[in-house]
Motif scaffolding. Sequence first.
Motif, PDB file in Angstrom:
ATOM      1  N   LYS A   9     -49.592  30.510 -48.286  1.00  0.00           N
ATOM      2  CA  LYS A   9     -48.665  31.371 -49.027  1.00  0.00           C
ATOM      3  C   LYS A   9     -47.636  30.535 -49.786  1.00  0.00           C
ATOM      4  O   LYS A   9     -47.163  30.929 -50.830  1.00  0.00           O
ATOM      5  CB  LYS A   9     -47.933  32.326 -48.081  1.00  0.00           C
ATOM      6  N   ARG A  10     -47.276  29.368 -49.221  1.00  0.00           N
ATOM      7  CA  ARG A  10     -46.321  28.455 -49.827  1.00  0.00           C
ATOM      8  C   ARG A  10     -46.938  27.054 -49.824  1.00  0.00           C
ATOM      9  O   ARG A  10     -47.199  26.505 -48.760  1.00  0.00           O
ATOM     10  CB  ARG A  10     -45.016  28.386 -49.029  1.00  0.00           C
ATOM     11  N   GLY A  11     -47.155  26.491 -51.017  1.00  0.00           N
ATOM     12  CA  GLY A  11     -47.629  25.114 -51.086  1.00  0.00           C
ATOM     13  C   GLY A  11     -46.584  24.194 -50.485  1.00  0.00           C
ATOM     14  O   GLY A  11     -45.391  24.440 -50.618  1.00  0.00           O
ATOM     15  N   ARG A  12     -47.012  23.138 -49.799  1.00  0.00           N
ATOM     16  CA  ARG A  12     -46.043  22.268 -49.128  1.00  0.00           C
ATOM     17  C   ARG A  12     -46.627  20.913 -48.806  1.00  0.00           C
ATOM     18  O   ARG A  12     -47.833  20.742 -48.760  1.00  0.00           O
ATOM     19  CB  ARG A  12     -45.524  22.931 -47.856  1.00  0.00           C
ATOM     20  N   SER A  13     -45.742  19.958 -48.579  1.00  0.00           N
ATOM     21  CA  SER A  13     -46.111  18.642 -48.076  1.00  0.00           C
ATOM     22  C   SER A  13     -45.006  18.216 -47.118  1.00  0.00           C
ATOM     23  O   SER A  13     -43.930  18.801 -47.106  1.00  0.00           O
ATOM     24  CB  SER A  13     -46.236  17.638 -49.230  1.00  0.00           C
ATOM     25  N   GLY A  14     -45.250  17.207 -46.298  1.00  0.00           N
ATOM     26  CA  GLY A  14     -44.232  16.754 -45.348  1.00  0.00           C
ATOM     27  C   GLY A  14     -43.928  17.772 -44.277  1.00  0.00           C
ATOM     28  O   GLY A  14     -42.850  17.771 -43.688  1.00  0.00           O
ATOM     29  N   GLY A  30     -41.341  21.479 -44.489  1.00  0.00           N
ATOM     30  CA  GLY A  30     -41.885  20.581 -45.494  1.00  0.00           C
ATOM     31  C   GLY A  30     -41.208  20.754 -46.839  1.00  0.00           C
ATOM     32  O   GLY A  30     -40.186  21.415 -46.982  1.00  0.00           O
ATOM     33  N   PHE A  31     -41.812  20.113 -47.832  1.00  0.00           N
ATOM     34  CA  PHE A  31     -41.311  20.153 -49.201  1.00  0.00           C
ATOM     35  C   PHE A  31     -42.180  21.107 -49.997  1.00  0.00           C
ATOM     36  O   PHE A  31     -43.390  20.959 -50.048  1.00  0.00           O
ATOM     37  CB  PHE A  31     -41.345  18.761 -49.825  1.00  0.00           C
TER      38      PHE A  31
END
Length: 135
Positions: A9-14, A30-31
């Motif tokens: 639903k939300r793109g993220r990294s970290g 995350g980011f």
Amino acid sequence: MWGLSGVLKRGRSGHVRALLPDGRVRIAGGFAGHPSVSVVTNTAEIFDPKTALWTLVRPMHTARGLFSGTLLNDCRVFVAGGASEVFTQDILTSIEEYGPATGRWPLRKATLPNPRWYHPPTTLFAGTLLIPGGL
């Protein structure tokens, strides 16, 4: 075999992830966004392999990225430390605990003795959580 299976639903990294005993996967924080305009997020999602769907669930209290997440034997997930802002030295000492029975993230009164991120947590035999190192 590899294949596509649902879309966050939300793109993220970290962010952190935990494989729950029932086969679902929980991710949090995350980011979010494009690297040049990222924001730190507190959102959380669960992936259900039976339906191949991601579902937004109750967020953490604190937005954090590059933090640790550890699944304990009793299915609680502890998250600790991390960065509260992108490209800053605003590093956290706070700890939150996800309780699967309540679906909530209560803040822990105890905190890390020093702010840290990029730290590798380890669950010891007695169920104690060890968080060494980090930046």
